[in-house]
Design an enzyme around this catalytic site. Sequence first.
Site, PDB file in Angstrom:
ATOM      1  N   ALA A 150       0.814  -1.215   0.000  1.00 26.99           N
ATOM      2  CA  ALA A 150       0.000   0.000   0.000  1.00 26.99           C
ATOM      3  C   ALA A 150       0.849   1.267   0.000  1.00 26.99           C
ATOM      4  O   ALA A 150       0.331   2.370  -0.186  1.00 26.99           O
ATOM      5  CB  ALA A 150      -0.913   0.001   1.226  1.00 26.99           C
ATOM      6  N   ARG A 180      10.546   6.912  -3.231  1.00 26.73           N
ATOM      7  CA  ARG A 180      11.933   6.941  -3.713  1.00 26.73           C
ATOM      8  C   ARG A 180      12.049   6.475  -5.162  1.00 26.73           C
ATOM      9  O   ARG A 180      13.060   6.688  -5.807  1.00 26.73           O
ATOM     10  CB  ARG A 180      12.813   6.072  -2.792  1.00 26.73           C
ATOM     11  CG  ARG A 180      13.038   6.699  -1.430  1.00 26.73           C
ATOM     12  CD  ARG A 180      13.564   5.686  -0.416  1.00 26.73           C
ATOM     13  NE  ARG A 180      12.497   4.882   0.173  1.00 26.73           N
ATOM     14  CZ  ARG A 180      12.688   3.950   1.111  1.00 26.73           C
ATOM     15  NH1 ARG A 180      13.910   3.685   1.530  1.00 26.73           N
ATOM     16  NH2 ARG A 180      11.680   3.276   1.607  1.00 26.73           N
ATOM     17  N   THR A 216       3.565  -0.177   8.783  1.00 21.56           N
ATOM     18  CA  THR A 216       3.482  -1.591   8.396  1.00 21.56           C
ATOM     19  C   THR A 216       2.607  -2.412   9.359  1.00 21.56           C
ATOM     20  O   THR A 216       1.923  -3.339   8.923  1.00 21.56           O
ATOM     21  CB  THR A 216       4.890  -2.209   8.276  1.00 21.56           C
ATOM     22  OG1 THR A 216       5.684  -1.816   9.405  1.00 21.56           O
ATOM     23  CG2 THR A 216       5.596  -1.736   7.020  1.00 21.56           C
ATOM     24  N   ARG A 274       5.589 -10.179 -37.090  1.00 18.57           N
ATOM     25  CA  ARG A 274       4.630  -9.532 -36.192  1.00 18.57           C
ATOM     26  C   ARG A 274       3.657 -10.589 -35.663  1.00 18.57           C
ATOM     27  O   ARG A 274       3.688 -11.731 -36.084  1.00 18.57           O
ATOM     28  CB  ARG A 274       3.954  -8.394 -36.937  1.00 18.57           C
ATOM     29  CG  ARG A 274       4.942  -7.227 -37.177  1.00 18.57           C
ATOM     30  CD  ARG A 274       4.411  -6.220 -38.154  1.00 18.57           C
ATOM     31  NE  ARG A 274       3.091  -5.773 -37.790  1.00 18.57           N
ATOM     32  CZ  ARG A 274       2.209  -5.267 -38.668  1.00 18.57           C
ATOM     33  NH1 ARG A 274       2.534  -5.155 -39.941  1.00 18.57           N
ATOM     34  NH2 ARG A 274       1.025  -4.878 -38.267  1.00 18.57           N
ATOM     35  N   TYR A 301       6.537  -8.172 -48.099  1.00 20.70           N
ATOM     36  CA  TYR A 301       5.551  -8.001 -47.034  1.00 20.70           C
ATOM     37  C   TYR A 301       4.464  -9.055 -47.186  1.00 20.70           C
ATOM     38  O   TYR A 301       3.813  -9.139 -48.232  1.00 20.70           O
ATOM     39  CB  TYR A 301       4.926  -6.595 -47.072  1.00 20.70           C
ATOM     40  CG  TYR A 301       3.787  -6.503 -46.088  1.00 20.70           C
ATOM     41  CD1 TYR A 301       4.014  -6.663 -44.718  1.00 20.70           C
ATOM     42  CD2 TYR A 301       2.468  -6.318 -46.504  1.00 20.70           C
ATOM     43  CE1 TYR A 301       2.980  -6.649 -43.811  1.00 20.70           C
ATOM     44  CE2 TYR A 301       1.424  -6.298 -45.588  1.00 20.70           C
ATOM     45  CZ  TYR A 301       1.689  -6.471 -44.245  1.00 20.70           C
ATOM     46  OH  TYR A 301       0.665  -6.464 -43.333  1.00 20.70           O
ATOM     47  N   ARG A 311       0.669  -7.409 -66.440  1.00 21.05           N
ATOM     48  CA  ARG A 311       1.460  -6.205 -66.643  1.00 21.05           C
ATOM     49  C   ARG A 311       1.465  -5.907 -68.135  1.00 21.05           C
ATOM     50  O   ARG A 311       1.130  -6.753 -68.963  1.00 21.05           O
ATOM     51  CB  ARG A 311       2.888  -6.402 -66.138  1.00 21.05           C
ATOM     52  CG  ARG A 311       3.604  -7.605 -66.734  1.00 21.05           C
ATOM     53  CD  ARG A 311       5.073  -7.556 -66.431  1.00 21.05           C
ATOM     54  NE  ARG A 311       5.698  -8.842 -66.219  1.00 21.05           N
ATOM     55  CZ  ARG A 311       6.189  -9.630 -67.182  1.00 21.05           C
ATOM     56  NH1 ARG A 311       6.058  -9.291 -68.456  1.00 21.05           N
ATOM     57  NH2 ARG A 311       6.781 -10.766 -66.883  1.00 21.05           N
TER      58      ARG A 311
HETATM   59  C1  UD1 Z   1      10.729  -1.840   6.368  1.00 22.50           C
HETATM   60  C2  UD1 Z   1      10.977  -2.285   7.827  1.00 22.50           C
HETATM   61  C3  UD1 Z   1      12.483  -2.331   8.065  1.00 22.50           C
HETATM   62  C4  UD1 Z   1      13.112  -3.293   7.079  1.00 22.50           C
HETATM   63  C5  UD1 Z   1      12.747  -2.924   5.627  1.00 22.50           C
HETATM   64  C6  UD1 Z   1      13.166  -4.035   4.701  1.00 22.50           C
HETATM   65  C7  UD1 Z   1       9.134  -1.458   9.234  1.00 22.50           C
HETATM   66  C8  UD1 Z   1       8.721  -0.418  10.188  1.00 22.50           C
HETATM   67  N1  UD1 Z   1      10.381  -1.342   8.758  1.00 22.50           N
HETATM   68  O1  UD1 Z   1      11.253  -0.540   6.179  1.00 22.50           O
HETATM   69  O2  UD1 Z   1      12.737  -2.779   9.401  1.00 22.50           O
HETATM   70  O3  UD1 Z   1      14.510  -3.288   7.253  1.00 22.50           O
HETATM   71  O4  UD1 Z   1      11.339  -2.761   5.477  1.00 22.50           O
HETATM   72  O5  UD1 Z   1      12.978  -3.666   3.356  1.00 22.50           O
HETATM   73  O6  UD1 Z   1       8.375  -2.362   8.943  1.00 22.50           O
HETATM   74  N2  UD1 Z   1       3.491  -0.441   3.471  1.00 22.50           N
HETATM   75  C9  UD1 Z   1       2.134  -0.492   3.521  1.00 22.50           C
HETATM   76  N3  UD1 Z   1       1.459   0.370   4.350  1.00 22.50           N
HETATM   77  C10 UD1 Z   1       2.112   1.260   5.144  1.00 22.50           C
HETATM   78  C11 UD1 Z   1       3.526   1.306   5.084  1.00 22.50           C
HETATM   79  C12 UD1 Z   1       4.177   0.440   4.246  1.00 22.50           C
HETATM   80  O7  UD1 Z   1       1.496  -1.296   2.841  1.00 22.50           O
HETATM   81  O8  UD1 Z   1       1.424   1.989   5.871  1.00 22.50           O
HETATM   82  C13 UD1 Z   1       4.186  -1.381   2.597  1.00 22.50           C
HETATM   83  C14 UD1 Z   1       4.983  -0.718   1.470  1.00 22.50           C
HETATM   84  O9  UD1 Z   1       4.200  -0.640   0.285  1.00 22.50           O
HETATM   85  C15 UD1 Z   1       6.172  -1.671   1.272  1.00 22.50           C
HETATM   86  C16 UD1 Z   1       6.331  -2.330   2.627  1.00 22.50           C
HETATM   87  O10 UD1 Z   1       5.127  -2.091   3.339  1.00 22.50           O
HETATM   88  O11 UD1 Z   1       5.891  -2.666   0.303  1.00 22.50           O
HETATM   89  C17 UD1 Z   1       7.517  -1.771   3.424  1.00 22.50           C
HETATM   90  O12 UD1 Z   1       7.387  -0.367   3.515  1.00 22.50           O
HETATM   91  P1  UD1 Z   1       8.633   0.570   3.280  1.00 22.50           P
HETATM   92  O13 UD1 Z   1       8.186   1.967   3.424  1.00 22.50           O
HETATM   93  O14 UD1 Z   1       9.373   0.193   2.062  1.00 22.50           O
HETATM   94  O15 UD1 Z   1       9.487   0.196   4.588  1.00 22.50           O
HETATM   95  P2  UD1 Z   1      11.025   0.346   4.793  1.00 22.50           P
HETATM   96  O16 UD1 Z   1      11.349   1.751   5.158  1.00 22.50           O
HETATM   97  O17 UD1 Z   1      11.734  -0.251   3.644  1.00 22.50           O
HETATM   98 MG    MG Z   2      11.133  -0.903   1.631  1.00 17.53          MG
END
Ligand code: UD1
Ligand code: MG
Length: 463
Positions: free
Chosen positions: A12, A17, A82, A336, A369, A443
């Site tokens: 989500a 980045r 998360t 194609r 062709y 022709r």
């Molecule tokens: C997270 C972990 C970190 C770990 C890293 C590994 C946490 C707090 N941190 O950090 O310890 O080292 O992943 O890659 O869990 N997402 C949601 N909803 C939210 C937030 C995030 O669905 O509210 C999803 C994101 O789409 C993503 C995943 O969770 O797929 C991880 O989120 P991201 O922001 O990438 O976390 P990191 O900062 O990488």
């Molecule tokens: Mg991540």
Amino acid sequence: MNVRSTFIILAAGEGKRMKSKYSKVVQKVMGKPMILYIIDEIEKNFENAAVVVVVGNKKEDVYKVLEGRNVKFAYQEKQLGTAHAVMCALDQVPDSTEDVFVLYGDAPFIKADTLKRLSQKRIKENAALCLLTAIFDNPYGYGRIIADENGNVLKIVEERDATYQEKKIKEINPGFYCFEKQELVNVLGRINNNNSQNEYYLTDAIEILNRDGKKIVKVTAEDNFEVMGINSRYELFVAEQELKLRINKDHLSNGVQIIDIYNTYIHPDVQIGRDTVIYPGTFILGKTSIGEDCVIGPQTYIVDSKVGNSCHIQFSVIESSKIKDNVKIGPYAHLRPNSHLEEGVKIGNFVEIKNSKLGKNTKSAHLTYIGDADIGENVNLGCGTIFVNYDGYKKHRTVVENNAFIGCNSNLVAPVKIGENAYIAAGSTITEDVPANALAIARQRQTNKEGWVLKRKQMYENR
Ligand code: UD1
Ligand code: MG
């Protein structure tokens, strides 16, 4: 179905980045959306498993790539962290579940064996949680594993919240967890958002479980590529380069000769038979399969196609087509979509084929062709043959029967049929059917004007 394991995949987040207008988890690595690697791996290796994908930001992108797949969706309206994302998925977790795996959609290369090790260890040690850890030389950005002197995991500290000392720790949290279901349910409600981001961190579950005296065990990853997270374009590039080499090395070990593994791009779902040789600058993409003893490339692009045994294809583009054994294509040919070439067909320089079938041993060696045609066996298409398939409104089909001979620079204006063994005189524009065994000449007859050049010369010189 009696579900034993449920996989909650978090997808989500915004993926800031990546600087993309699309969801991070649908970004492609070697042509395949990131999230599909995880889904395929689970589907192939776990029976009786349920998958819940948590979506929020750019959710339509995620729905689209998972269309028709056996997954459920949970919706996280605001990205509060998360732990909050996992909470949104809980009501979709079937009651019979014992293991709840939590994975992040931006870490595509995890192997089922590693996930199975998490579950096995959790059950063997009767633990509430078994998590994966990894040792990274450069741990920047990842949550750090804080452990006691016996290696017991005490808590996870996020990069942003880590002290100077904690940042030096190289054991990191790659984000793969196997929870006992009820323990996960109990702990989630107790996680708060007192941290630098004001987010509910799933990683805080570890400290809380410890406080309750619950057992937490870990497995350390053997291959750091498997646990790599992809957050930026550069990380996507690094992942793609590594995956490309791994795929190519797998083909080498299966008996395919790749001349330059650095400059050959083979998608993960491609199959290639042994003793086939692949020259550099070649892309073999999508759901393509190639037989044995073929020579492919240099500089060839094949997507979603089936190629038989002993085919030679060089400097050519082939899209969604079927090619039988002993076919030669190129240089500089373009097939194609929906082109079918039977055994022994030869396609040469600057020939374009679309939505057509060519029978056994039919040849089209130069500058042609072929569009919307059904061509029989042993047909010879002379240099510069054009299948005129479009009248400005509609496409029409042309039929050329077995052993027909089409002279150079002919136009076959569709719809039209050339009968068996028929000959078309070079330079003809054919607008009517030609019966079997006939010669068609369409022709102007040639006239020679004797002495014309000399007369003209005299005329100019006498002025
Ligand atoms: C997270 C972990 C970190 C770990 C890293 C590994 C946490 C707090 N941190 O950090 O310890 O080292 O992943 O890659 O869990 N997402 C949601 N909803 C939210 C937030 C995030 O669905 O509210 C999803 C994101 O789409 C993503 C995943 O969770 O797929 C991880 O989120 P991201 O922001 O990438 O976390 P990191 O900062 O990488
Ligand atoms: Mg991540």
